[in-house]
Design an enzyme around this catalytic site. Structure first.
Site, short mmCIF file in Angstrom:
data_model
loop_
_atom_site.label_atom_id
_atom_site.label_comp_id
_atom_site.label_asym_id
_atom_site.label_seq_id
_atom_site.Cartn_x
_atom_site.Cartn_y
_atom_site.Cartn_z
N GLU A 48 2.17 -11.10 5.11
CA GLU A 48 2.66 -9.72 5.19
C GLU A 48 1.72 -8.83 4.39
OE1 GLU A 48 6.56 -9.46 3.58
OE2 GLU A 48 7.39 -11.05 4.85
N ASP A 59 11.49 -1.60 -3.63
CA ASP A 59 10.58 -2.43 -4.40
C ASP A 59 10.91 -2.42 -5.89
OD1 ASP A 59 9.18 -3.02 -2.11
OD2 ASP A 59 7.79 -1.36 -2.35
#
EC number: 4.2.1.20
Length: 270
Positions: A48, A59
């Protein structure tokens, strides 16, 4: 090789697939390619590539630090496609992990065209729902790209059915409620989430694999997750190795060591 082919190959070898994440531009444009290639060489089946974004709401601090470093270094969408092309040349499938705003701003069909031209396999879109993703569903169909949506511990069976029905490549099961980051233990609800998701996939007959991410950072955790999921997704633990290293060479050595540990883990779990 497609994403599902990579999962099928791992299954045929009696193990889970290992999926590694690194943002484009981190620690530098060329450094991100080196990190990803090291992951592949040491045992990752799918990569990824993160698209650096200024508002990474999902995140945790480790990924935020890496993304900030990439943005300060001038990383742009063109660098994402360049990184995808360089990593895809290794022969593994490469997905882009991105929030939806940058794709929408770039132009959905244009993004799909440029991603396909770079050899990318598709997108993981954590903040896009199938109901709001009509333009992406059309563009991904037109370009033959995978689309990976997320199911969560809070997802109802009805919601899982909707999400998995829109996925192609694999289904991303988020193992915890919260932001990304390595944890000391895998959430106890994770096996049940995968079990519920797989039951719905089996009923639909699509055969989609289920990868589990968020919180995995050691070989022991990889083995635990490999015992019930088709794929083990690792991001923050890789980034932390690079952030803590005094130079890129040391960071690459640390990434290689961790990848080998995780690759052994996804085998031991089966």
């Amino acid at each position: 090789m497609t994403v599902q082919t990579a999962y099928d190959k791992a299954e045929a070898e009696g193990r889970a697939a290992l999926v590694g994440y690194v943002p484009a531009g981190f620690p530098t444009r060329d450094g991100a390619v080196e990190v990803a290639r090291t992951m592949v060489d040491a045992g990752c089946d799918v990569i990824e590539i993160g698209l650096p974004y200024t508002d990474p709401m999902m995140d945790g601090p480790t990924v935020q630090d890496a993304v900030h470093q990439a943005l300060v270094g001038g990383a742009r969408v063109a660098d994402v496609f360049g990184t995808v092309e360089a990593v895809a040349a290794t022969g593994v499938p490469v997905l882009v992990m991105t929030y939806w705003n940058p794709v929408d701003h770039y132009g959905v069909d244009r993004f799909a065209r440029d991603l396909a031209s770079a050899g990318g396999s598709g997108l993981i879109t954590p903040d896009l729902t199938p109901e709001e993703g009509g333009e992406w569903l059309e563009a991904s169909d037109a370009r033959g790209l995978d689309r990976v949506f997320l199911v969560a511990l809070s997802s109802t069976d009805e919601r899982i059915e909707t999400i998995t029905g829109a996925c192609r490549g694999f289904v991303y099961a988020a193992s915890l409620m919260g932001v990304t980051g390595a944890r000391s233990a895998v959430d106890t609800g994770a096996p049940r989430l995968v079990e519920r998701t797989r039951a719905i996939i089996d009923k639909a007959g699509t055969g989609l694999p289920v990868g589990l991410g968020l919180g995995v950072g050691t070989g022991a955790q990889a083995a635990e997750v490999a015992g019930f999921a088709d794929g083990v997704i690792v991001g923050s633990a890789f980034i932390r190795r690079v952030l803590d290293a005094p130079d890129l060479g040391s960071g690459l050595a640390a990434v290689r060591s961790l990848t080998e540990e995780l690759a052994a883990g996804v085998r031991a779990g089966r």
